[in-house]
Design a protein around this motif. Structure first.
Motif, mmCIF file in Angstrom:
data_model
loop_
_atom_site.group_PDB
_atom_site.id
_atom_site.type_symbol
_atom_site.label_atom_id
_atom_site.label_comp_id
_atom_site.label_asym_id
_atom_site.label_seq_id
_atom_site.Cartn_x
_atom_site.Cartn_y
_atom_site.Cartn_z
ATOM 1 N N VAL A 1 -59.872 42.749 -3.015
ATOM 2 C CA VAL A 1 -58.493 43.212 -3.165
ATOM 3 C C VAL A 1 -58.158 43.379 -4.639
ATOM 4 N N ASP A 2 -58.621 42.466 -5.464
ATOM 5 C CA ASP A 2 -58.353 42.553 -6.896
ATOM 6 C C ASP A 2 -58.951 43.831 -7.478
ATOM 7 N N ALA B 1 -55.786 30.732 4.667
ATOM 8 C CA ALA B 1 -56.837 29.889 4.120
ATOM 9 C C ALA B 1 -58.092 29.917 4.972
ATOM 10 N N ASP B 2 -57.942 30.103 6.279
ATOM 11 C CA ASP B 2 -59.086 30.088 7.198
ATOM 12 C C ASP B 2 -59.320 31.507 7.723
ATOM 13 N N GLY C 1 -57.095 32.410 -3.624
ATOM 14 C CA GLY C 1 -58.252 31.534 -3.659
ATOM 15 C C GLY C 1 -59.537 32.307 -3.921
ATOM 16 N N PRO C 2 -60.613 31.605 -4.295
ATOM 17 C CA PRO C 2 -61.878 32.285 -4.606
ATOM 18 C C PRO C 2 -62.513 32.877 -3.344
ATOM 19 N N GLY C 3 -63.355 33.865 -3.541
ATOM 20 C CA GLY C 3 -64.047 34.478 -2.415
ATOM 21 C C GLY C 3 -64.225 35.967 -2.621
ATOM 22 N N GLU C 4 -65.153 36.545 -1.879
ATOM 23 C CA GLU C 4 -65.426 37.970 -1.994
ATOM 24 C C GLU C 4 -64.225 38.805 -1.554
#
Length: 783
Positions: free
Chosen positions: A164-165, A187-188, A156-159
């Motif tokens: 990690v990418d 997710a949370d 999912g999107p996010g910093e």
């Protein structure tokens, strides 16, 4: 290719160029039928999924469904290895295949599959090509659903995903293992935290062909670190000032947003008033809102404005926390909590048309210090999906206990400061006595520092002969003990001034008093010490006599605008003993301004005394409408924004009595001179238009001159001073002071001073070098 191998070769365009006998056995297609076809043609595409086919990778990996030659689907597990051509160009892939349901036969494979740690392998495009069961569960899907999908799409999107990418790209480029700490794969983020280890996977030639990830669930460790960090921050963030309100604000700033979405501090009224705690508690829990903070949009807002009181019902979490003396957790679904939230919502709608919806958890912690309950801290959550837990309650209790000690310290400081300030104000002169010698203006600024109120004082004492004594002093230390010592010294100075001692003798007696006080104190009381400056100004002679005991010299502003410090031979501070004090005498023109002050005006941490003294002299020369306004000018120019010590400032503008207000004559030591003196008094009072009091004055002067001739020594001199009162003075060279005595019925004398005491407002005597002066004051007639 080897018939034992289930493998195929795909070129860079995705076209099959090699086909093994094992592949024929799994799919039913012979090498002649498979070679030359795009590998995608062999996939079994579900109806409606044709549009998604172009977005899939050219070479599929993981568990894929292949169409058998006879038409039925076959689930295979594919793994691809890139083939490099000349110049390291992409020449295609070698793909191995196994039945999806085939059991792992190697020991390493079984370790991979059965590991409790989530482990996954991603190809060069960061697509999943292998996951164990723990990894699939952590990523929120099945292995079949996740294989072939990019990591970014799954996480999912996010910093955190981007981090990690980036790290995987670094691993592939550098070949070095990396770690990304506290990254949530769930997710949370508030529910699960992971430490992710990444390392390169190499082929037989040593080239990086994939990236492996392993995750360690560090949720509890992460929360423990956050709790420790919050406690560490509490140690430095709470109690930075000895102010109750500021400490409450520091507490809510600490809790929001790291711990709660909204927090508030409500205190009992007596805490804010710096009073002693009541003997019995109020049956109704009434608290005053002292501080609150909200995490921002979406977080609850306050129902109770700052400074307002609120009554908490017995079933509410704050009331229970105060009653039970422990942290109280309340959640949605509990009848009392739901009732409490419903009432709060109704109050919010009435107050501002808003309702604190979505609050699912509340934590109320009593603020207790030294066995006394001071108030309650409230924390609620509505943005965070996780409610408060037992460990949160323990953390909140620890923080609240530290905050409560800080609040109690601030309350005790405020109480002691208020007591010391009240005591000091009762000892300092409220209204300075009327006198003709000088015009007076003064300021006293109590310290707001944590050290407390000091022992600074000043005084203006009228003396006989229209003279005036000007006093400033400073007791060592702060708080009530220093204020009490200041009161003792202030009273002692007034008593010694009433004896009319010269400045240097007065300080000697005061020094002895401080030494005696220090000797009488208990061993656990700090050593007493003080500085003092005592000055006497005579408006008739315009002489100023000044003596100092360890005190800064006064500044003198002359009528011509020049300003300098009075040159003093400053003696040691009071209480040192053994060294004499010396007085400095100056003759001043009328209109001089003398500035007396305590060291708090010019001294302090990081301040240069010489520079502050120059600023003082510069400020005294500034134009001002009045002497009172000049006080404000001096304080603004010399003092820093937050003085670290008490400051007393006393400004005196000198006056002078004109020749028409003073008359004197010498008297021969002969009783026959008394009638002549009486006649001179009558004529003088007539010239001064004081005939109404001529008879009484004639009697007073007659008695004083007769006593001087009979019991004193020549030379004898009479002086009359007309100012706010009429002052009669008789001076002779004898050092023996007269005293009142009761005359018997048949005594011929002994009634003169009694008569003087009855006819005048006050009378007395003062010693001087080479004799004494008897004086008496009369009120002037009203006009």
């Amino acid at each position: 290719m080897d018939d034992a191998s289930a493998a195929l070769v795909v070129d860079a365009r995705g076209v099959v160029t090699g086909w093994s006998e094992g592949a024929r056995l799994l799919t039913g297609f012979s090498a002649e039928e498979a070679v030359g076809r795009p590998v995608r043609d062999l996939l079994a595409v579900e109806p409606g999924a044709e549009d998604d086919l172009p977005r899939r990778p050219v070479v599929p990996v993981g568990v894929v469904t292949v169409r058998h030659r006879d038409g039925h689907p076959v689930a295979l597990r594919l793994a691809a290895c890139r083939v490099h051509g000349p110049g390291d160009a992409d020449a295609g892939h070698v793909v191995t295949a196994l039945p999806a349901e085939a059991e792992e036969t190697t020991l390493a494979g079984r370790v991979f599959e059965q590991s409790s740690l989530p482990i996954s392998v991603l190809d060069a495009e960061h697509r999943f090509i292998r996951l164990n069961a723990a990894a699939a569960e952590a990523m929120g899907g099945s292995e079949q659903d996740l294989l072939g999908r990019p990591f970014a799409d799954v996480a999912g999107p996010g910093e955190a995903t981007r981090s990690v990418d980036r790290h995987m790209r670094t691993v592939a480029e550098t070949g070095r293992a990396l770690r990304d700490e506290s990254y949530s794969l769930a997710a949370d983020p508030s529910q699960q935290v992971w430490d992710v280890e990444m390392w390169p996977v190499r082929d037989a030639a040593g080239r990086v062909v994939a990236t492996a990830l392993a995750g360690l669930d560090s949720t509890e460790q992460h929360r423990a670190r956050r709790r420790l960090a919050l406690l560490d921050e509490a140690a430095s963030a709470l109690g930075t000032t000895l102010d109750v309100g500021r400490t409450a604000e520091e507490l809510v700033a600490l809790l929001v947003p790291d711990f709660a979405d909204f927090a508030a501090v409500d205190l009992l009224d007596w805490v804010l008033d710096a009073e002693a705690p009541p003997l019995r508690g109020d049956p109704e829990v009434t608290l005053r809102r002292t501080a609150h903070a909200s995490a921002g949009p979406g977080a609850p807002d306050t129902v109770v404005p700052l400074g307002r009181t609120d009554v908490y019902p017995p079933y509410s979490p704050p009331a229970r926390a105060l009653r039970e003396g422990r942290a109280v957790l309340a959640r949605t679904g509990e009848p009392d909590f739901d009732r409490w939230m419903a009432e709060r919502g109704a109050e919010a709608l009435r107050a501002c048309g808003a309702c604190p919806t979505g609050i699912h958890s509340e934590l109320a912690v009593p603020l207790r210090a030294r066995g006394t309950t001071l108030g309650v801290a409230i924390a609620v959550r509505n943005i965070r999906p996780d409610g408060f837990a037992a460990d949160d309650a323990l953390l909140a209790e620890e923080i609240a206990s530290r905050a409560a000690v800080c609040v109690d310290n601030a309350r005790r400081f405020a109480r002691e400061r208020a007591t010391a300030l009240t005591l000091q104000h009762s000892l300092l002169p409220r209204v300075l006595p009327g006198q003709a010698a000088v015009e007076i203006a003064h300021r006293y600024l109590p310290s707001a520092s944590a050290a407390g109120i000091g022992g600074d004082w000043f005084d203006v004492i009228p003396l006989s002969g229209t003279r005036v004594a000007l006093v400033v002093g400073d007791v060592v230390g702060h708080g009530i003990p220093s204020t009490a010592t200041m009161g003792r010294l202030c009273t002692a100075v007034r008593t010694l001034a009433d004896v009319d001692l010269p400045p240097e003798e007065l300080l000697t007696h005061l020094d002895d008093l401080v030494a005696h006080l220090a000797a009488d104190e208990r061993e656990d009381v700090p050593e007493l010490g003080a500085t003092c400056l005592y000055a006497v100004y005579d408006p008739v002679s315009r002489h100023l006599a000044v003596a100092a005991a360890g005190h800064p010299a006064p500044a003198l502003l002359m009528p011509d605008g020049t300003c300098r410090l009075v040159p003093l031979n400053t003696g040691p501070p009071l209480g040192v003993g053994g060294l004499p004090f010396e007085a400095t005498e100056l003759e001043l023109p009328e209109g001089c301004v003398v500035a007396f002050y305590t060291d708090g005006l010019i001294e302090g941490r990081g301040r240069d005394v010489d520079h502050s003294t120059q600023e003082l002299c510069r400020a005294l020369k500034a134009p001002a409408e009045s002497l009172d306004a000049l006080c404000d000018v001096v304080l603004k120019a010399v003092l820093p924004e937050e003085p670290g010590d008490d400051v007393a400032l006393l400004l005196a503008r000198t006056r002078a009595l004109g020749a028409g207000q003073v008359a004197a004559r010498d008297v021969a030591p002969d009783p026959g001179e008394v009638p002549a003196v009486r006649q001179w008094v009558v004529e003088l009072l007539s010239a001064w238009d004081l005939d109404d009091i001529a008879f009484v004055t004639e009697l007073v002067v007659s008695e004083l001159v007769t006593n001087a001739i009979r019991y004193g020594e020549p030379p004898i001199r009479v002086r009359l001073i007309r100012d706010r009162t009429l002052i009669c003075e008789v001076t002779d060279s004898s050092s023996t002071s007269p005293h009142l005595r009761r005359a018997h019925a048949f005594d011929e004398g002994g009634r003169g001073l009694l008569l003087v005491a009855q006819l005048t407002q006050r009378w007395g005597s003062r010693q001087a070098d080479g004799g004494k002066t008897i004086w008496a004051e009369q009120a002037l007639p009203r006009r």
